[in-house]
Write a protein that holds these residues in place. Structure first.
Motif, PDB file in Angstrom:
ATOM      1  N   VAL A 325      39.020  43.711  42.433  1.00 20.51           N
ATOM      2  CA  VAL A 325      39.870  42.977  43.380  1.00 20.51           C
ATOM      3  C   VAL A 325      41.158  43.766  43.585  1.00 20.51           C
ATOM      4  CG1 VAL A 325      40.959  40.762  43.919  1.00 20.51           C
ATOM      5  CG2 VAL A 325      38.909  40.821  42.503  1.00 20.51           C
ATOM      6  N   PRO A 326      41.098  44.797  44.398  1.00 18.52           N
ATOM      7  CA  PRO A 326      42.274  45.649  44.492  1.00 18.52           C
ATOM      8  C   PRO A 326      43.319  45.196  45.511  1.00 18.52           C
ATOM      9  CG  PRO A 326      40.467  46.637  45.671  1.00 18.52           C
ATOM     10  CD  PRO A 326      40.007  45.278  45.227  1.00 18.52           C
ATOM     11  N   GLU A 333      44.718  36.412  41.269  1.00 13.20           N
ATOM     12  CA  GLU A 333      44.820  35.146  40.532  1.00 13.20           C
ATOM     13  C   GLU A 333      43.714  34.187  40.964  1.00 13.20           C
ATOM     14  OE1 GLU A 333      48.884  33.848  41.185  1.00 13.20           O
ATOM     15  OE2 GLU A 333      49.433  34.761  39.264  1.00 13.20           O
ATOM     16  N   GLY A 334      43.415  34.194  42.271  1.00  8.03           N
ATOM     17  CA  GLY A 334      42.358  33.331  42.789  1.00  8.03           C
ATOM     18  C   GLY A 334      41.019  33.703  42.168  1.00  8.03           C
ATOM     19  N   SER A 335      40.761  35.005  42.037  1.00  5.87           N
ATOM     20  CA  SER A 335      39.493  35.461  41.473  1.00  5.87           C
ATOM     21  C   SER A 335      39.379  35.041  40.014  1.00  5.87           C
ATOM     22  CB  SER A 335      39.392  36.978  41.549  1.00  5.87           C
ATOM     23  OG  SER A 335      39.513  37.372  42.876  1.00  5.87           O
ATOM     24  N   TYR A 336      40.491  35.157  39.314  1.00  3.45           N
ATOM     25  CA  TYR A 336      40.510  34.743  37.902  1.00  3.45           C
ATOM     26  C   TYR A 336      40.079  33.277  37.804  1.00  3.45           C
ATOM     27  CZ  TYR A 336      42.640  33.589  33.349  1.00  3.45           C
ATOM     28  OH  TYR A 336      42.872  33.146  32.077  1.00  3.45           O
ATOM     29  N   VAL A 340      36.807  31.272  36.002  1.00  4.90           N
ATOM     30  CA  VAL A 340      36.926  30.143  35.060  1.00  4.90           C
ATOM     31  C   VAL A 340      36.089  28.966  35.565  1.00  4.90           C
ATOM     32  CG1 VAL A 340      38.531  28.446  34.080  1.00  4.90           C
ATOM     33  CG2 VAL A 340      39.224  30.850  34.289  1.00  4.90           C
ATOM     34  N   THR A 341      36.204  28.682  36.854  1.00  2.00           N
ATOM     35  CA  THR A 341      35.491  27.539  37.434  1.00  2.00           C
ATOM     36  C   THR A 341      33.977  27.742  37.353  1.00  2.00           C
ATOM     37  OG1 THR A 341      37.309  27.424  38.988  1.00  2.00           O
ATOM     38  CG2 THR A 341      35.416  26.064  39.490  1.00  2.00           C
ATOM     39  N   SER A 353      28.821  38.902  33.573  1.00  2.00           N
ATOM     40  CA  SER A 353      27.764  38.440  34.477  1.00  2.00           C
ATOM     41  C   SER A 353      28.192  37.160  35.219  1.00  2.00           C
ATOM     42  CB  SER A 353      26.440  38.301  33.711  1.00  2.00           C
ATOM     43  OG  SER A 353      26.053  36.970  33.613  1.00  2.00           O
ATOM     44  N   VAL A 354      28.927  36.282  34.524  1.00  3.48           N
ATOM     45  CA  VAL A 354      29.469  35.108  35.219  1.00  3.48           C
ATOM     46  C   VAL A 354      30.448  35.572  36.312  1.00  3.48           C
ATOM     47  CG1 VAL A 354      30.994  33.103  34.957  1.00  3.48           C
ATOM     48  CG2 VAL A 354      29.183  33.505  33.284  1.00  3.48           C
ATOM     49  N   ALA A 355      31.274  36.555  35.957  1.00  2.00           N
ATOM     50  CA  ALA A 355      32.264  37.059  36.935  1.00  2.00           C
ATOM     51  C   ALA A 355      31.547  37.661  38.146  1.00  2.00           C
ATOM     52  CB  ALA A 355      33.179  38.081  36.281  1.00  2.00           C
ATOM     53  N   GLN A 356      30.453  38.361  37.873  1.00  2.19           N
ATOM     54  CA  GLN A 356      29.710  38.966  38.981  1.00  2.19           C
ATOM     55  C   GLN A 356      29.204  37.896  39.950  1.00  2.19           C
ATOM     56  OE1 GLN A 356      27.213  41.375  36.652  1.00  2.19           O
ATOM     57  NE2 GLN A 356      27.884  43.295  37.618  1.00  2.19           N
TER      58      GLN A 356
END
Ligand code: ADP
Ligand code: MG
Length: 465
Positions: A325-326, A333-336, A340-341, A353-356
């Motif tokens: 997320v450059p 912050e939104g991606s973070y 979590v969600t 893998s969850v992040a992906q």
């Protein structure tokens, strides 16, 4: 050494001494410390700067202050000429040696004014210096904001901050307001956006039918500020009456040595529908920008967020987001939060893998682009400034071995080309050499931030060129 150059050096030494006590430490160390006087003839003082960037900064925001000191100490009126000189030692500049994190000092919610008066002032109590991470791309803006917050209305007035969306303008200028209220709860701090300023003016005009009255009330409010912070000042473009009112507010506060802080999405010279008398005021104090965050800053911001929130957020997932997320900090912050969600929704621990999955729309857009080995070779050569023939050649000097191995790694990782074919492409090397090179880079990435950063930068280069 000629007498004039001796004189130049003495004068410049005295001026630097004086600037050291006037400017903030970071600004002095970053821009002034490494300068040298070259010559002093015909009332022209030539000053050498370490690079083009330093020259620009000195010519820009420090010029009037330097000019004043030179005239004062040299007892005359002199012309300043800044030049870039290779003779100044250019080992790693001071700015990169400082830690990314400022030591935590005060917590603004526990000191000074209470949260209510901050909200009254238009401030978000969480937008503090303590929550703001400093890195290479916002260092100057941070240093100026910090100086202003500790002694408003003195040195840097007005402060004009510009940067693209989501890069931390609002947070930083509000941090000034919050710090002022930490130190002096009775201070009058007003934060508003350009839009609010314009709308309020209209409201006052509509409310008061008696001519002139609206002015009195509106003016009373804004001209009583010790620190006036106007965000997104670009909004006043094309609004004549607002500009008129802003102009008088500005002059009044400036004359009383009250601090003015302005933030904008573009530099002062790029405004089209704002009168020159106003943009010239934007430029009359100190200006700074915030650049897009580099990889280190992105990772540092995410780590700080993790530490504050107490989420069980592993480092490899932080790295994954920082790499993918450059764009801007708000999106970061939104991606973070999306990760979590997603983990909550799946009932799983947070992992790459969850992040992906959570960020598939962002991550895929780059990763899906087809990349070929030639693009990789070109990017590696350009990143390390080496020639294609050398990378494919036989020499094994360190300046070639690393780029060559990085090329092996990227070809293998990004295009899944077999070791044997990579070996052929790289001047007929054996497949075990390639395998070894790929492993070596994999290990380096595990071990050092430097390697991780290089790989990340080259990939960005490949995707965006
Ligand atoms: P802008 O006003 O430039 O659009 P903001 O100040 O609203 O950007 O920043 C967007 C988000 O990113 C905010 O939540 C802010 O707290 C956060 N942020 C920006 N820069 C930093 C930083 N250097 N350290 C920590 N958080 C930051
Ligand atoms: Mg903003």
């Amino acid at each position: 050494m000629t007498p004039t150059s001796i004189h130049a050096k003495e004068l410049w030494k005295a001026v630097k001494g004086s600037l050291e006590v006037t400017l903030s430490e970071t600004i002095y160390n970053t821009w002034v410390k490494k300068t040298e006087a070259l010559s002093f003839e015909d009332n022209i003082l030539e000053i050498a700067c370490v690079n083009e960037h330093a020259k620009k900064q000195l010519e820009g925001f420090c010029r009037s202050m330097i000019q004043e000191k030179v005239n004062q100490i040299g007892k005359g009126t002199y012309e300043l000429v800044f030049k870039v000189s290779n003779s100044i030692e250019t080992e790693e500049p001071q700015e990169f040696k400082e830690p990314l994190f400022k030591p935590l000092s005060k917590d603004s919610t526990k000191n000074g004014a209470d949260a209510n008066s901050r909200i009254q002032a238009g401030l978000n109590p969480n937008y503090t210096f303590e929550n703001y991470i400093m890195g290479n791309t916002n260092r100057l803006a941070y240093a100026i904001a910090d100086s202003i917050a500790n002694s408003p209305g003195t040195m840097y007035n007005p402060f004009f901050l510009y940067a693209g969306v989501g890069l931390g303008k609002t947070h930083l200028i509000q941090a000034i307001g919050n710090r002022v209220l930490d130190l002096k709860p009775s201070a009058s701090v007003i934060y508003c956006t350009g839009e609010r300023f314009a709308n309020e003016l209209i409201e006052f005009i509509q409310k008061k039918s008696g001519k002139g009255k609206y002015n009195a009330e509106f003016r009373k409010k804004y001209r009583s500020a010790d620190v006036l912070i106007i965000d997104d000042i670009q909004f006043i473009s094309g609004k004549e009456q607002t500009q008129e009112e802003f102009f008088h507010t500005f002059n009044d506060l400036h004359m009383k040595q009250k601090q003015i802080v302005l933030a904008s999405d573009r530099p002062a010279e790029e405004f089209k529908n704002i009168e020159e008398r106003i943009t010239s005021r934007f430029r009359s104090g100190i200006m700074a920008d915030i650049q897009k965050p580099d990889y280190e800053l992105r990772a540092a911001i995410l780590r700080a967020k993790r530490d504050r929130s107490g989420h069980n957020f592993p480092n490899d997932v932080i790295d994954f987001i920082a790499e993918n997320v450059p764009t801007n900090i708000r999106e970061l912050e939104g991606s973070y939060m999306q990760v979590v969600t997603m983990a909550n929704a799946l009932g799983e621990e947070i992992s790459v893998s969850v992040a992906q999955q959570a960020l598939s729309n962002i991550v895929k857009s780059d990763r899906n682009k087809p990349v070929n080995v030639n693009q990789i070779l070109k990017a590696v050569c350009s990143y390390y400034s080496v020639r294609m023939t050398d990378i494919k050649g036989k020499r094994r000097t360190k300046d070639l071995v690393i780029p060559r191995q990085v090329a092996m790694y990227l070809m293998y990782e990004m295009t899944q080309t077999p070791y044997m074919s990579i070996g052929e492409l790289l001047g007929g090397r054996d497949h075990t050499t390639i395998m070894h090179g790929v492993r070596k880079v994999e290990e380096d990435i595990e071990k050092t931030m430097e390697a991780k950063k290089d790989i990340h930068n080259i990939k960005q280069f490949i995707y965006h060129n």
